[in-house]
Design a protein around this motif. Structure first.
Motif, PDB file in Angstrom:
ATOM      1  N   GLU A 212      90.599  -6.746  82.281  1.00  0.00           N
ATOM      2  CA  GLU A 212      89.598  -6.162  83.173  1.00  0.00           C
ATOM      3  C   GLU A 212      88.355  -5.771  82.389  1.00  0.00           C
ATOM      4  O   GLU A 212      87.226  -5.948  82.864  1.00  0.00           O
ATOM      5  CB  GLU A 212      90.183  -4.944  83.880  1.00  0.00           C
ATOM      6  N   GLU A 215      86.393  -8.968  81.662  1.00  0.00           N
ATOM      7  CA  GLU A 215      85.708  -9.476  82.848  1.00  0.00           C
ATOM      8  C   GLU A 215      84.499  -8.617  83.196  1.00  0.00           C
ATOM      9  O   GLU A 215      83.448  -9.129  83.596  1.00  0.00           O
ATOM     10  CB  GLU A 215      86.689  -9.530  84.022  1.00  0.00           C
ATOM     11  N   TRP A 216      84.635  -7.300  83.012  1.00  0.00           N
ATOM     12  CA  TRP A 216      83.522  -6.397  83.293  1.00  0.00           C
ATOM     13  C   TRP A 216      82.346  -6.691  82.366  1.00  0.00           C
ATOM     14  O   TRP A 216      81.186  -6.764  82.810  1.00  0.00           O
ATOM     15  CB  TRP A 216      83.983  -4.951  83.133  1.00  0.00           C
ATOM     16  N   VAL A 218      81.669  -9.521  80.695  1.00  0.00           N
ATOM     17  CA  VAL A 218      81.119 -10.845  80.995  1.00  0.00           C
ATOM     18  C   VAL A 218      80.229 -10.779  82.231  1.00  0.00           C
ATOM     19  O   VAL A 218      79.118 -11.335  82.261  1.00  0.00           O
ATOM     20  CB  VAL A 218      82.251 -11.868  81.180  1.00  0.00           C
ATOM     21  N   GLU A 219      80.685 -10.092  83.267  1.00  0.00           N
ATOM     22  CA  GLU A 219      79.900  -9.970  84.493  1.00  0.00           C
ATOM     23  C   GLU A 219      78.616  -9.182  84.261  1.00  0.00           C
ATOM     24  O   GLU A 219      77.551  -9.522  84.795  1.00  0.00           O
ATOM     25  CB  GLU A 219      80.742  -9.294  85.579  1.00  0.00           C
ATOM     26  N   LYS A 220      78.700  -8.122  83.462  1.00  0.00           N
ATOM     27  CA  LYS A 220      77.522  -7.296  83.190  1.00  0.00           C
ATOM     28  C   LYS A 220      76.448  -8.109  82.473  1.00  0.00           C
ATOM     29  O   LYS A 220      75.272  -8.107  82.870  1.00  0.00           O
ATOM     30  CB  LYS A 220      77.922  -6.089  82.345  1.00  0.00           C
ATOM     31  N   ALA A 222      76.127 -11.343  82.318  1.00  0.00           N
ATOM     32  CA  ALA A 222      75.655 -12.422  83.186  1.00  0.00           C
ATOM     33  C   ALA A 222      74.607 -11.896  84.173  1.00  0.00           C
ATOM     34  O   ALA A 222      73.598 -12.565  84.444  1.00  0.00           O
ATOM     35  CB  ALA A 222      76.822 -13.048  83.936  1.00  0.00           C
ATOM     36  N   LEU A 223      74.830 -10.692  84.701  1.00  0.00           N
ATOM     37  CA  LEU A 223      73.881 -10.073  85.619  1.00  0.00           C
ATOM     38  C   LEU A 223      72.544  -9.820  84.918  1.00  0.00           C
ATOM     39  O   LEU A 223      71.471 -10.069  85.475  1.00  0.00           O
ATOM     40  CB  LEU A 223      74.453  -8.764  86.156  1.00  0.00           C
ATOM     41  N   GLU A 226      70.628 -12.997  84.364  1.00  0.00           N
ATOM     42  CA  GLU A 226      70.067 -13.517  85.608  1.00  0.00           C
ATOM     43  C   GLU A 226      68.812 -12.757  86.020  1.00  0.00           C
ATOM     44  O   GLU A 226      67.838 -13.359  86.511  1.00  0.00           O
ATOM     45  CB  GLU A 226      71.109 -13.425  86.726  1.00  0.00           C
TER      46      GLU A 226
END
Length: 353
Positions: A212, A215-216, A218-220, A222-223, A226
């Protein structure tokens, strides 16, 4: 109203006006004027200035201030920033925002006092131990540096991470007109420690599982990639040759491209403002028919070129040759960059990628 100010003093005043109320650091050329300025300016507005006994002590004082929810900053240069990496890694681990100013000077070890861009790879890759990235902002003028101070604090607070303002020795000591921002009311981050543990600290691994946490992160990131890429571009629609450069060399490069365009040459430029996240979106606009991309850098071996080549390859433009002709220190003038262009166009330079 515009004021004629030295780079370091303008940056320091911009930090005060952005609501910074704590500075801790240790003198080092070329950022000592930031310490000197804040030593009297912060007490004027109820802030705290500490000349620490070392770079290591200074960054950990910033950790303490950030933990309490205060907008805090420090400033240094190459060897001083290397000593601060442990504390920067702690800030990243605890998701604490802070602004860190690096005015880059050239050299390994204690280095020299000459303006350079030799810290690019260290700063954009995180620098300290662990698995993190900081924002890295690179101004090409004193006005842009002033503007990026406020943006840097806002980004650090929004994403709860470190933001680095990567300037250069030449920018620290030059003088230009700049418009200072209005004073902001200082505020504490609402999650800052208040002595009652109302808002406990939250490290990056405060998750139910390692997966978890991964994943947190990686998502952060990526955001951020972007939404937070920043750059300046010119003439990409028809450019046959493109320069990529940042900071003061980027400013010279823009001028060189304008001169080349006036001569009928199909040259273009990309000037990254965020070194991380790297402005990959700018490269989506270049044609597959571009004949060459060149980085103009103030270091000995070329560092920015790695991100340029990786971006071009990722976007399926890997057949475009990528060159670099780094100028070890200082700021390459327009005529030198135009000479670089002629060598690239004539095939006198060997492509790196």
């Amino acid at each position: 109203m515009k004021q004629f100010m030295q780079g370091n003093e303008a940056i320091a005043e911009a930090a005060v006006r952005a609501g910074a109320r704590m500075f801790a650091g240790y003198p080092i050329t070329p950022t000592t004027e930031i310490l000197e300025y804040l030593s009297w300016r912060l007490p004027e507005v109820g802030g705290t200035f500490v000349q620490a006994e070392s770079e290591v002590a200074g960054i950990h004082m910033v950790v303490g201030a950030a933990t309490c929810g205060v907008r805090a900053l420090t400033a240094s240069s190459g060897p001083g920033l290397s000593l601060k990496q442990e504390g920067i890694s702690v800030l990243a681990d605890e998701r604490l925002p802070a602004l860190i100013i690096n005015s880059v000077r050239y050299g390994n070890g204690i280095g020299t006092l000459v303006s350079s861009q030799c810290d690019y790879l260290r700063d954009t890759r995180g620098g300290g131990n662990g698995d993190y990235r900081p924002f890295v902002l690179a101004p090409s003028s004193i006005q842009e540096a002033v503007d990026l101070v406020g943006i840097g604090f806002d980004l650090a607070e929004k994403y709860r991470m470190v933001c680095m303002l990567e300037t250069e020795a030449a920018l620290s000591h030059m003088m230009e007109d700049c418009e200072l921002p209005e004073m902001q009311e200082p505020h504490r981050y609402d999650w800052g420690m208040d002595g009652h543990y109302t808002h406990p600290r939250i490290g990056i691994f405060d998750r139910n599982s390692v997966q978890e946490a991964k994943e947190w992160m990686v998502e952060k990131y990526a955001l951020i990639k972007e939404n937070e890429q920043r750059w300046e571009e010119g003439y990409l629609n028809d450019a046959e040759y493109i320069f990529v450069s940042y900071g003061l060399p980027g400013r010279s490069t823009v001028g060189a491209v304008e001169t080349l365009r006036a001569q009928g040459e199909k040259a273009g430029f990309i000037r990254p403002i965020t070194l991380w996240p790297f402005p990959e979106k700018a490269f989506e606009k270049i044609s597959d028919h571009v004949k060459g991309i060149m980085t103009i850098e103030a270091n000995a071996t070329g560092q920015l070129i790695d991100d340029v080549a990786l971006t071009v390859k990722r976007q399926g433009k890997g057949m475009i040759p990528v060159y670099t002709h780094p100028h070890i220190w200082g700021v390459a003038p327009r005529r030198t960059i135009i000479d670089d262009y002629q060598k690239m166009k004539a095939g006198a330079l060997k492509e790196v990628y």
